[in-house]
Design a protein around this motif. Structure first.
Motif, PDB file in Angstrom:
ATOM      1  N   LEU A   1       0.821  -1.214   0.000  1.00 60.72           N
ATOM      2  CA  LEU A   1       0.000   0.000   0.000  1.00 60.72           C
ATOM      3  C   LEU A   1       0.857   1.267   0.000  1.00 60.72           C
ATOM      4  O   LEU A   1       0.373   2.345  -0.339  1.00 60.72           O
ATOM      5  CB  LEU A   1      -0.920  -0.026   1.224  1.00 60.72           C
ATOM      6  N   GLN A   2       2.148   1.128   0.365  1.00 60.60           N
ATOM      7  CA  GLN A   2       2.993   2.321   0.470  1.00 60.60           C
ATOM      8  C   GLN A   2       3.152   3.049  -0.865  1.00 60.60           C
ATOM      9  O   GLN A   2       3.487   4.223  -0.888  1.00 60.60           O
ATOM     10  CB  GLN A   2       4.367   1.962   1.046  1.00 60.60           C
TER      11      GLN A   2
ATOM     12  N   LEU B   1       0.892   3.951 -13.014  1.00 61.10           N
ATOM     13  CA  LEU B   1       1.051   2.597 -13.576  1.00 61.10           C
ATOM     14  C   LEU B   1       2.509   2.370 -13.954  1.00 61.10           C
ATOM     15  O   LEU B   1       3.088   1.316 -13.649  1.00 61.10           O
ATOM     16  CB  LEU B   1       0.147   2.446 -14.803  1.00 61.10           C
ATOM     17  N   ALA B   2       3.111   3.377 -14.615  1.00 57.25           N
ATOM     18  CA  ALA B   2       4.515   3.251 -15.017  1.00 57.25           C
ATOM     19  C   ALA B   2       5.409   3.077 -13.794  1.00 57.25           C
ATOM     20  O   ALA B   2       6.303   2.225 -13.775  1.00 57.25           O
ATOM     21  CB  ALA B   2       4.935   4.476 -15.825  1.00 57.25           C
TER      22      ALA B   2
ATOM     23  N   ASP C   1       0.772 -11.221  -4.699  1.00 53.82           N
ATOM     24  CA  ASP C   1      -0.194 -10.398  -3.954  1.00 53.82           C
ATOM     25  C   ASP C   1       0.375  -9.006  -3.719  1.00 53.82           C
ATOM     26  O   ASP C   1      -0.275  -7.991  -3.990  1.00 53.82           O
ATOM     27  CB  ASP C   1      -0.483 -11.026  -2.576  1.00 53.82           C
ATOM     28  N   PHE C   2       1.610  -8.988  -3.217  1.00 55.05           N
ATOM     29  CA  PHE C   2       2.268  -7.702  -2.954  1.00 55.05           C
ATOM     30  C   PHE C   2       2.329  -6.868  -4.225  1.00 55.05           C
ATOM     31  O   PHE C   2       1.990  -5.691  -4.226  1.00 55.05           O
ATOM     32  CB  PHE C   2       3.690  -7.952  -2.421  1.00 55.05           C
ATOM     33  N   LYS C   3       2.742  -7.506  -5.339  1.00 55.82           N
ATOM     34  CA  LYS C   3       2.921  -6.756  -6.589  1.00 55.82           C
ATOM     35  C   LYS C   3       1.594  -6.170  -7.067  1.00 55.82           C
ATOM     36  O   LYS C   3       1.526  -5.019  -7.507  1.00 55.82           O
ATOM     37  CB  LYS C   3       3.520  -7.664  -7.665  1.00 55.82           C
ATOM     38  N   THR C   4       0.512  -6.979  -6.968  1.00 57.83           N
ATOM     39  CA  THR C   4      -0.796  -6.491  -7.419  1.00 57.83           C
ATOM     40  C   THR C   4      -1.235  -5.296  -6.587  1.00 57.83           C
ATOM     41  O   THR C   4      -1.650  -4.263  -7.128  1.00 57.83           O
ATOM     42  CB  THR C   4      -1.845  -7.620  -7.307  1.00 57.83           C
ATOM     43  N   ILE C   5      -1.129  -5.462  -5.248  1.00 57.44           N
ATOM     44  CA  ILE C   5      -1.536  -4.354  -4.369  1.00 57.44           C
ATOM     45  C   ILE C   5      -0.691  -3.123  -4.666  1.00 57.44           C
ATOM     46  O   ILE C   5      -1.201  -1.996  -4.740  1.00 57.44           O
ATOM     47  CB  ILE C   5      -1.379  -4.768  -2.881  1.00 57.44           C
ATOM     48  N   TYR C   6       0.612  -3.349  -4.871  1.00 60.93           N
ATOM     49  CA  TYR C   6       1.530  -2.225  -5.091  1.00 60.93           C
ATOM     50  C   TYR C   6       1.114  -1.434  -6.325  1.00 60.93           C
ATOM     51  O   TYR C   6       1.024  -0.205  -6.288  1.00 60.93           O
ATOM     52  CB  TYR C   6       2.962  -2.767  -5.239  1.00 60.93           C
ATOM     53  N   VAL C   7       0.841  -2.142  -7.436  1.00 61.20           N
ATOM     54  CA  VAL C   7       0.519  -1.435  -8.686  1.00 61.20           C
ATOM     55  C   VAL C   7      -0.824  -0.728  -8.570  1.00 61.20           C
ATOM     56  O   VAL C   7      -0.965   0.440  -8.962  1.00 61.20           O
ATOM     57  CB  VAL C   7       0.543  -2.413  -9.884  1.00 61.20           C
ATOM     58  N   ILE C   8      -1.833  -1.424  -8.004  1.00 60.11           N
ATOM     59  CA  ILE C   8      -3.165  -0.799  -7.906  1.00 60.11           C
ATOM     60  C   ILE C   8      -3.105   0.443  -7.021  1.00 60.11           C
ATOM     61  O   ILE C   8      -3.645   1.509  -7.359  1.00 60.11           O
ATOM     62  CB  ILE C   8      -4.190  -1.823  -7.368  1.00 60.11           C
ATOM     63  N   ALA C   9      -2.398   0.326  -5.865  1.00 56.92           N
ATOM     64  CA  ALA C   9      -2.290   1.481  -4.970  1.00 56.92           C
ATOM     65  C   ALA C   9      -1.543   2.614  -5.654  1.00 56.92           C
ATOM     66  O   ALA C   9      -1.894   3.792  -5.489  1.00 56.92           O
ATOM     67  CB  ALA C   9      -1.570   1.075  -3.675  1.00 56.92           C
ATOM     68  N   ALA C  10      -0.524   2.260  -6.459  1.00 50.21           N
ATOM     69  CA  ALA C  10       0.235   3.304  -7.163  1.00 50.21           C
ATOM     70  C   ALA C  10      -0.678   4.060  -8.122  1.00 50.21           C
ATOM     71  O   ALA C  10      -0.651   5.293  -8.188  1.00 50.21           O
ATOM     72  CB  ALA C  10       1.410   2.680  -7.921  1.00 50.21           C
ATOM     73  N   VAL C  11      -1.514   3.317  -8.875  1.00 52.00           N
ATOM     74  CA  VAL C  11      -2.384   3.964  -9.861  1.00 52.00           C
ATOM     75  C   VAL C  11      -3.397   4.872  -9.160  1.00 52.00           C
ATOM     76  O   VAL C  11      -3.591   6.028  -9.547  1.00 52.00           O
ATOM     77  CB  VAL C  11      -3.102   2.902 -10.727  1.00 52.00           C
ATOM     78  N   ILE C  12      -4.042   4.341  -8.085  1.00 51.99           N
ATOM     79  CA  ILE C  12      -5.061   5.148  -7.404  1.00 51.99           C
ATOM     80  C   ILE C  12      -4.429   6.375  -6.749  1.00 51.99           C
ATOM     81  O   ILE C  12      -4.900   7.502  -6.899  1.00 51.99           O
ATOM     82  CB  ILE C  12      -5.803   4.288  -6.356  1.00 51.99           C
ATOM     83  N   GLY C  13      -3.314   6.139  -6.025  1.00 50.15           N
ATOM     84  CA  GLY C  13      -2.655   7.262  -5.357  1.00 50.15           C
ATOM     85  C   GLY C  13      -2.220   8.327  -6.339  1.00 50.15           C
ATOM     86  O   GLY C  13      -2.422   9.530  -6.113  1.00 50.15           O
ATOM     87  N   ALA C  14      -1.644   7.891  -7.469  1.00 48.72           N
ATOM     88  CA  ALA C  14      -1.119   8.852  -8.436  1.00 48.72           C
ATOM     89  C   ALA C  14      -2.247   9.604  -9.128  1.00 48.72           C
ATOM     90  O   ALA C  14      -2.100  10.786  -9.457  1.00 48.72           O
ATOM     91  CB  ALA C  14      -0.246   8.139  -9.461  1.00 48.72           C
TER      92      ALA C  14
END
Lengths: 277, 215
Positions: B62-63, B146-147, B163-176
């Motif tokens: 989530l970070q 996403l990038a 799991d970590f990778k999926t959460i990481y990318v989704i959180a990155a897209v939403i946060g950004a």
């Protein structure tokens, strides 16, 4: 602005004696290590990053003039950081794939498998290798020379190259401006208090004043450049040349050869391939 | 000072669609936004870790949601300059400056800047450099996120679980989308109302809207 007599502050500094990296074209120091950086990005074992990291560390130590801080960073901080990253990546790594390998340490709920340690080491070494490979150019190149060689050899439009250079010279100015904004906010008592949340609110408040000040400054600079007909002609005279010499070609070819050798060494022994995680 | 070089208001009103060629003022402003954003990145580099650690404790991965702060330069540059290459250029200059001032990631910052700028640039290009409304800014932020997410899981977290990778990318897209996209759009509006953007279409749009609201 007054013109005080004295040494030209923008003249090219003479390269230090015996430190050959400083006498190379900045682009050669990027083109040489570039294939190695790409190879490291796709490496899965620790062997190739370790070889390339060691090679570029030796190259930097021999070829570049280093400050005490840079030496401390290269010889103490970087190995320590690699070790810490190895351990933390190892503890975080995917337990499923590594749990088949021998167990090294067990401290209560924490189990460290050999496979996890190898995977962590490979990741940490990859990052260290990329950092060291880019430091080959980074520690021995100045920004202005890089901009000049981008314009002179790579045909980057000089309007872009020299404007970026001019903007980089604003950095100390913005540091000062940030200080002024900070003090003005403090005087007006904006977001007082301690801890992360007031600190974040204070820092968020710097954004618009800093950017508005920057834009106004940039507009004045652009006006000054326009009034001096910057960009009116397709070419431009240079304050001093950053040539591409035969030794630059030799350096690039040698670097590529060394990369190819390192790749061959890293994938040749079968037992190293078997360690692929 | 400005009245000597700016065209009469009537000429500006009838001016056709702005060209996509970079003027000197575009290059200088893009460079300066990059430099200023680089300094903001540098401040954030010193600040972010407690926030990142807190989010990571809630859910690993989530970070990346707060990584959007490192992505606003490209979106902001694209929104203000409105020319091809503006997003990549601004993000890259910002990354270069924060690397030169000093980051814990050194030269890897440049690679990240290039990839993240490309993410935002592609979205502006998809809209043919003709649409700069709020939803395009949000999409550009999402593109940069996403990038960043893909870049980070390949480079920094290759050994971690899916799991970590999926959460990481989704959180990155939403946060950004929120931090880099929506926030950049709000910053452009705030900057335009200070009058600092009057030489740009982005600024004239806002001041014209405010003038018609007053009338």
């Amino acid at each position: 602005m007054t013109t005080a007599p004295g040494p030209d502050p923008f003249a090219a500094a003479p390269p230090p004696r015996g430190r050959f990296l400083h006498a190379l074209n900045p682009l050669a120091k990027i083109a040489g290590p570039l294939p190695a950086i790409v190879a490291v990005l796709f490496a899965h074992t620790w062997a190739l990053p370790a070889l390339l990291a060691t090679g570029s560390l030796i190259l930097v130590l021999v070829g570049a003039r280093l400050s005490g801080r840079a030496l401390l960073g290269l010889l103490v901080v970087l190995p320590l950081a690699t070790a810490v990253l190895t351990l933390s990546f190892a503890f975080w790594s995917d337990g499923g794939r590594a749990s088949a390998t021998p167990l090294l340490v067990e401290l209560g709920p924490v189990r460290l498998h050999e496979g996890a340690l190898l995977a962590g080491g490979a990741t940490a070494l990859r990052l260290a290798a990329i950092l060291l490979l880019s430091l080959v150019g980074g520690l021995s190149t100045t920004g202005p020379d890089l901009a000049r060689s981008l314009v002179q050899q790579l045909r980057v439009p000089y309007r872009v190259g020299y404007t970026a250079l001019a903007a980089y010279r604003f950095v100390p100015r913005f540091g000062h401006e940030l200080d002024v904004i900070r003090q003005a906010h403090r005087v007006r008592g904006m977001a007082p208090g301690r801890g992360p949340l007031p600190a974040l609110r204070r820092r968020a408040g710097y954004l618009v004043p800093l950017l508005a000040g920057a834009l106004r400054h940039a507009e004045r600079v652009a006006l000054a450049m326009d009034s001096r007909a910057f960009g009116a002609h397709p070419t431009r005279t240079e304050r001093h040349l950053v040539p591409w010499r035969r030794r630059d070609t030799v350096f690039v070819l040698l670097a590529w050869l060394a990369t190819a050798l390192a790749i061959a060494l890293a994938i040749a022994p079968a037992d190293l391939i078997a360690q692929k995680v | 000072m400005h009245s000597t070089i700016s065209k009469p208001a009537a000429a500006a009103a009838t001016r056709p669609r702005p060209t996509l060629k970079w003027r000197v003022v575009d290059i200088v402003i893009a460079s300066v936004i990059g430099v200023a954003a680089g300094l903001i990145f540098w401040v954030w580099n010193l600040t972010y870790s407690p926030f990142s650690a807190g989010l990571e404790a809630v859910l690993p991965g989530l970070q990346s949601a707060i990584g959007g702060v490192w992505l606003f330069a490209g979106v902001l540059g694209g929104l203000i300059i409105r020319k091809p290459g503006a997003a990549i250029y601004t993000e890259l200059v910002a990354a270069t400056v924060s690397a030169l001032v000093g980051t814990q990631w050194g030269v890897l910052t440049l690679e990240a800047g290039l990839v993240q700028g490309l993410g935002a640039e592609l979205v502006f290009a998809l809209f043919l450099y003709g649409n700069y409304r709020a939803y395009v800014a949000v999409l550009a932020g999402a593109g940069a996120g996403l990038a960043m997410g893909i870049n980070d899981i390949v480079l920094w977290y290759p050994a971690l679980g899916a799991d970590f990778k999926t959460i990481y990318v989704i959180a990155a897209v939403i946060g950004a989308s929120i931090v880099a996209g929506l926030l950049s759009w709000l910053i452009v509006r705030a900057l335009a109302s200070t009058g600092a953007l009057n030489r740009f279409a982005a600024g004239r749009e806002v001041t014209a809207r405010e003038a018609s609201a007053r009338a």
